[in-house]
Design a protein around this motif. Structure first.
Motif, PDB file in Angstrom:
ATOM      1  N   VAL A   1       0.952  -1.037   0.020  1.00  0.00           N
ATOM      2  CA  VAL A   1       0.008  -0.002   0.061  1.00  0.00           C
ATOM      3  C   VAL A   1       0.905   1.352  -0.031  1.00  0.00           C
ATOM      4  O   VAL A   1       1.823   1.182   0.788  1.00  0.00           O
ATOM      5  CB  VAL A   1      -0.983   0.142   1.278  1.00  0.00           C
ATOM      6  N   GLY A   2       0.458   2.091  -1.032  1.00  0.00           N
ATOM      7  CA  GLY A   2       0.970   3.470  -0.917  1.00  0.00           C
ATOM      8  C   GLY A   2       0.434   4.396   0.154  1.00  0.00           C
ATOM      9  O   GLY A   2      -0.910   4.430  -0.296  1.00  0.00           O
ATOM     10  N   GLN A   3       0.912   5.095   0.849  1.00  0.00           N
ATOM     11  CA  GLN A   3       0.175   5.995   1.733  1.00  0.00           C
ATOM     12  C   GLN A   3       0.183   7.534   1.403  1.00  0.00           C
ATOM     13  O   GLN A   3       1.048   7.824   0.727  1.00  0.00           O
ATOM     14  CB  GLN A   3       0.796   5.817   3.290  1.00  0.00           C
ATOM     15  N   TYR A   4      -0.631   8.247   1.861  1.00  0.00           N
ATOM     16  CA  TYR A   4      -0.574   9.749   1.713  1.00  0.00           C
ATOM     17  C   TYR A   4       0.493  10.334   2.488  1.00  0.00           C
ATOM     18  O   TYR A   4       0.951   9.541   3.717  1.00  0.00           O
ATOM     19  CB  TYR A   4      -2.042  10.284   2.206  1.00  0.00           C
ATOM     20  N   GLY A   5       0.707  11.410   2.475  1.00  0.00           N
ATOM     21  CA  GLY A   5       1.706  12.279   3.338  1.00  0.00           C
ATOM     22  C   GLY A   5       3.048  11.899   3.117  1.00  0.00           C
ATOM     23  O   GLY A   5       3.958  12.294   3.969  1.00  0.00           O
ATOM     24  N   GLY A   6       3.350  11.147   2.030  1.00  0.00           N
ATOM     25  CA  GLY A   6       4.824  11.014   1.721  1.00  0.00           C
ATOM     26  C   GLY A   6       5.290   9.698   2.656  1.00  0.00           C
ATOM     27  O   GLY A   6       6.649   9.853   2.445  1.00  0.00           O
ATOM     28  N   LEU A   7       4.368   9.161   3.295  1.00  0.00           N
ATOM     29  CA  LEU A   7       5.023   8.095   3.929  1.00  0.00           C
ATOM     30  C   LEU A   7       5.617   6.807   3.171  1.00  0.00           C
ATOM     31  O   LEU A   7       4.996   6.745   2.201  1.00  0.00           O
ATOM     32  CB  LEU A   7       3.651   7.722   5.186  1.00  0.00           C
ATOM     33  N   ALA A   8       6.194   6.235   3.804  1.00  0.00           N
ATOM     34  CA  ALA A   8       6.833   4.929   2.995  1.00  0.00           C
ATOM     35  C   ALA A   8       5.597   3.827   2.819  1.00  0.00           C
ATOM     36  O   ALA A   8       4.693   3.741   3.691  1.00  0.00           O
ATOM     37  CB  ALA A   8       8.088   4.155   3.864  1.00  0.00           C
ATOM     38  N   ASP A   9       5.618   3.372   1.428  1.00  0.00           N
ATOM     39  CA  ASP A   9       4.693   2.097   1.320  1.00  0.00           C
ATOM     40  C   ASP A   9       5.016   1.144   2.351  1.00  0.00           C
ATOM     41  O   ASP A   9       5.995   0.981   3.293  1.00  0.00           O
ATOM     42  CB  ASP A   9       5.256   1.546   0.017  1.00  0.00           C
TER      43      ASP A   9
END
Length: 121
Positions: free
Chosen positions: A99-107
Motif C-alpha cells: 500500500v502506498g500512503q498519503y503524506g509522503g509516508l513509506a509504502d
C-alpha cells in the motif's frame, strides 16, 4: 497506518465453495499488488493467489482452475472465490497488500489477521 480485515472463512465439505473477502482501510493512497496466502499447521506460509493493480493474476498449480482472485479498487477490497475445495486446502488464509500512503509516508506491506478455512472429507 493500514488495516486489512478478512472475512468469509468457515467449515465446508470437500467439493464445496467459499468466498473470502479482504477489506483495506486507513491511510491508503494506492493499493498495488494484493495477494492471498495460507498456512496449514506445521507448514510454511504459501502463496495462494496474487493480483496486480492492473488485474493480472497468478496462481500456483495447486489451486489453478479452482480458485479465482479479484479486486474492487473502488472499495479497496479483494476477494478469493474457492471452488472444488479439498481437505488439503484447510489452513488459515491471510490477505496481503502493498500500500502506498498519503503524506509522503513509506509504502507498507500489510497483513490481515487471518481467517480459518476447514474442508472436511
Amino acid at each position: 497506518q493500514v488495516q486489512l480485515v478478512e472475512s468469509g472463512g468457515g467449515l465446508v465439505q470437500a467439493g464445496g465453495s467459499l468466498r473470502l473477502s479482504c477489506a483495506a482501510s486507513g491511510n491508503i493512497f494506492r493499493i498495488n499488488a494484493m495477494a492471498w496466502y495460507r498456512q496449514a499447521p506445521g507448514k510454511q506460509r504459501e502463496l495462494v493467489a496474487m493480483i496486480t493493480s492492473g488485474g493480472s493474476t497468478n496462481y500456483p498449480d495447486s489451486v489453478k482452475g479452482r480458485f479465482t482472485i479479484s479486486r474492487d479498487n473502488a472499495k479497496n477490497t479483494m476477494y478469493l472465490q474457492m471452488n472444488s475445495l479439498k481437505p488439503e486446502d484447510t489452513a488459515v488464509y491471510y490477505c496481503n497488500a502493498h500500500v502506498g500512503q498519503y503524506g509522503g509516508l513509506a509504502d507498507v506491506n500489510s497483513w490481515g489477521q487471518g481467517t480459518q478455512v476447514t474442508v472436511s472429507s
